[in-house]
Design a protein around this motif. Sequence first.
Motif, PDB file in Angstrom:
ATOM      1  N   ASP A   1       9.850  -8.904  -1.843  1.00  0.00           N
ATOM      2  CA  ASP A   1       9.752  -7.697  -2.667  1.00  0.00           C
ATOM      3  C   ASP A   1       8.580  -6.863  -2.151  1.00  0.00           C
ATOM      4  O   ASP A   1       7.434  -7.290  -2.200  1.00  0.00           O
ATOM      5  CB  ASP A   1       9.546  -8.072  -4.140  1.00  0.00           C
TER       6      ASP A   1
ATOM      7  N   GLY B   1      11.061  -1.746  -2.104  1.00  0.00           N
ATOM      8  CA  GLY B   1      12.185  -2.478  -2.675  1.00  0.00           C
ATOM      9  C   GLY B   1      12.338  -3.848  -2.019  1.00  0.00           C
ATOM     10  O   GLY B   1      11.481  -4.308  -1.279  1.00  0.00           O
ATOM     11  N   ARG B   2      13.462  -4.460  -2.300  1.00  0.00           N
ATOM     12  CA  ARG B   2      13.723  -5.802  -1.791  1.00  0.00           C
ATOM     13  C   ARG B   2      14.245  -5.744  -0.355  1.00  0.00           C
ATOM     14  O   ARG B   2      15.161  -4.991  -0.054  1.00  0.00           O
ATOM     15  CB  ARG B   2      14.721  -6.515  -2.690  1.00  0.00           C
TER      16      ARG B   2
END
Length: 158
Positions: free
Chosen positions: A120, A124-125
């Motif tokens: 993360d 974002g991921r």
Amino acid sequence: MSRFGKIILILSAAVFGLIILGLLFYFGFFYIFYSAIENWVTSRLGLDFYVARLFSVTIGIALTAIFPILFWYLLFGKRRLYGALVLIGIQAGICLLVYTVGANVCFDRRSGKPLCYFADTEKGRVWSYTPGFEPKSGKPFKLFTREIRETEKEKSKK
């Protein structure tokens, strides 16, 4: 056995031995090139496992084809080039399958073992098929387990 027969047997064994040594020497060079390129591409360029393998196979085949190209062309002709292109094509096909068909597969179908890693970041991921660190932020990749997936599913329902 006659003296002539012994000489022929010794010469054929010597030629066979030299061919085996040459093949070991040749494939040893490919392994050295492949492993060095894969380590460099993974750690320095931050490419994922399958892309790093495709890049390493392509460059490794090119390097091992350049050095003995005259000898191999005289020995095998154009078949050598076609064989190298087939190997590169197979590796590119595997890479394409992983990034298209297998893009959303995070668990092994047979064992249920997790296959994906995530980090993360601020943007974002980020997903990966290999453990290690995310190249841009330096954050460690974590294994994407069923428990994490279930927790995220429950949070999204609420």
